[in-house]
Structures are given as structure tokens and as C-alpha cells.
Design an enzyme around this catalytic site. Sequence first.
Site, PDB file in Angstrom:
ATOM      1  N   LYS A  29       0.796  -1.241   0.000  1.00  0.00           N
ATOM      2  CA  LYS A  29       0.000   0.000   0.000  1.00  0.00           C
ATOM      3  C   LYS A  29       0.824   1.285   0.000  1.00  0.00           C
ATOM      4  CE  LYS A  29      -4.332  -1.608   2.075  1.00  0.00           C
ATOM      5  NZ  LYS A  29      -5.389  -1.293   3.040  1.00  0.00           N
TER       6      LYS A  29
ATOM      7  N   ASP B 267     -10.151   3.284   1.879  1.00  0.00           N
ATOM      8  CA  ASP B 267     -10.408   2.719   3.208  1.00  0.00           C
ATOM      9  C   ASP B 267     -11.152   3.718   4.100  1.00  0.00           C
ATOM     10  OD1 ASP B 267      -9.242   0.235   2.750  1.00  0.00           O
ATOM     11  OD2 ASP B 267      -7.246   0.926   3.325  1.00  0.00           O
TER      12      ASP B 267
END
Length: 278
Positions: free
Chosen positions: A66, A103
Site C-alpha cells: 500500500k 479505506d
Amino acid sequence: MTGKAGVIGWPISHSLSPRLHGYWLSELGIDGRYDAVPVEPDELGLFMGNLAANGYAGVNVTVPHKQAVMDFCDRIDPLAARIGAVNTIVVEADDTLTGSNTDHYGFKQNLVASGKLTDATTAGHAVVLGAGGASRAVCTALEELGFSTIHLLNRTVEKAEEVAGDLGGTIEPGPIADAAKYMDGAGLLVNTTSLGMKGSKPLDLDLAPLPVEALVTDIVYNPLMTDLLQRAAARGNPVVDGLGMLLYQAIPGFKAWFQPPEAPRVTEDLRDHILAAL
Ligand code: ATR
């Protein structure tokens, strides 16, 4: 075929994303595909460099890529830059890559859609347990929801201080051992640590100082009702499980890659479909 997408990580076989996107592709009658693609850290640059040439509309990105993947994006949206992590990549019409972080949207939307978030919730402060990668997205979402103070508590205080320093604003770092002090008067308590996950220890936290009106949520979704959520519900707190965060964070990518005629929905049937694989 209208689109090809996937999720990259190392390892990746545990990912529920193919099952999730596969459900929406089938429900919406879209002739696309979404695969789990194992990409070793050493091969990340090569994979990203060939993403467009290999016919991808984009990918989701999971552990451990990420942060590293940001180096291979042509542009990163400001929120993802602030969070310091990218989990969704879109191949643009000119084959350049745009990275974003969904997210925070997933976490926020899960709370909003639950209908349990009230003005009284956001009038109190938020207590966030854990200062890992997920915590940065959660803190950003809580700011967007209007919490004026976020107590970010972590076993390793230095990590909470680092996150607070990076994100700035309304985040106050502290040790998780002092949680009782901060639960008093809280409107929301969220666990972003890995404690409570199947195979790990439960979160050892006395909820007595927490107001019974406080909303309690967990980003762990396996088990769905973590020990924290069970204990909170038993004393009368409203609770929101973490599965919705996984489901909602997937929506922006699905829309960008597959351009469905209508937005994919989070339904009980979809929740059951994902839970059946846990
Ligand atoms: P993620 O990206 O999912 O947030 P992570 O970056 O590995 O995962 O972060 C895990 C979080 O769980 C951290 O806040 C970690 O605390 P430390 O920073 O002190 O390591 C927390 N955590 C993991 N095991 C823990 C334990 N036994 N007690 C308290 N906190 C724990």
C-alpha cells in the site's frame, strides 16, 4: 469483455476481494473479471509498469504494497497522500495511473449506512485504538464525520505520535494503557488493532468508563462479532461490525473499472455471501 481488474498483494490467496467483486459483476450482468494476483515486493515495479499494457482497468492494493505502490503512480489523490497509503489504482485513458485510498470512505460509509451515528455521537470525542496503516484512514474518516477531538491510543506511543504528527489537526496521541481515562465522555470507540481477530488474543479493555450511548465499532470482521463488540452490545452500547468497511471500500474501484449502469450495493445477501467464505 468490459474490464479486467484485480487485487495485488503478497501473499494474496486469503483475499475476499475477488469474491466481492465477482458478486457485483454477476449481479449487475457485467462481462468483466477480477483476479487475485500475487506480486512479490521485488516485482512490484515491473507489474505496475505493465499494468496498462496487460489490459488492466486498475487494481486494488493490499499488504505489503500500500505504501510502496505510491512510487509507481503518476498521480495520487490528496487524501491518499495525506493518509500515506494507496489501495485503489485506476488506469486512465492515456494509460497513466491514479492512486487513491478508499479505506477511509469504507469506514465512514459503514458507520453512516448503519444509521447508528447521531449528532450525539459526534458531539463526544472519538477514541481510536491502534496506530497502524488502517488507523490513518480511520482517523481521516472521523475528522470528515465531524469529531472535534480524536484520542489516538497505541501500545507503542511513538507510532501514535507519528500518525498524529503526519495527519495533524485534531488528533491527540496517547498510550493504550490510559484508555480508561479517555473513554469517559467518548461518543465513539473504534478498534483498529489486530486484537480480536481470529487467531489473535482478544482486546483486553474494561469498558466500564465508556458511556452506554457511545457507538462501538471494530475494523476486524473475522469473527464478525469480536469479543469487544459482544461485550459492548451486552452492556447496551450500539455497535457496528467491521464487514461493511471491506464492502464499501470496494465500491469506488468497481465503479471506475467496470462503469456499471448502476452503483453496486451493499446488501444482506452480499454480507451473507462474504461471511460464508470466512
Ligand atoms: P494495520 O495496517 O491493519 O493497521 P498494522 O500496521 O500491523 O496493521 O498495525 C497493527 C496495530 O495493532 C498497531 O497499532 C499495533 O500496535 P503497535 O504499534 O504497538 O505494534 C496493534 N497491536 C498488535 N498487537 C497488539 C497487542 N498485542 N497489544 C496492543 N496492540 C497491538
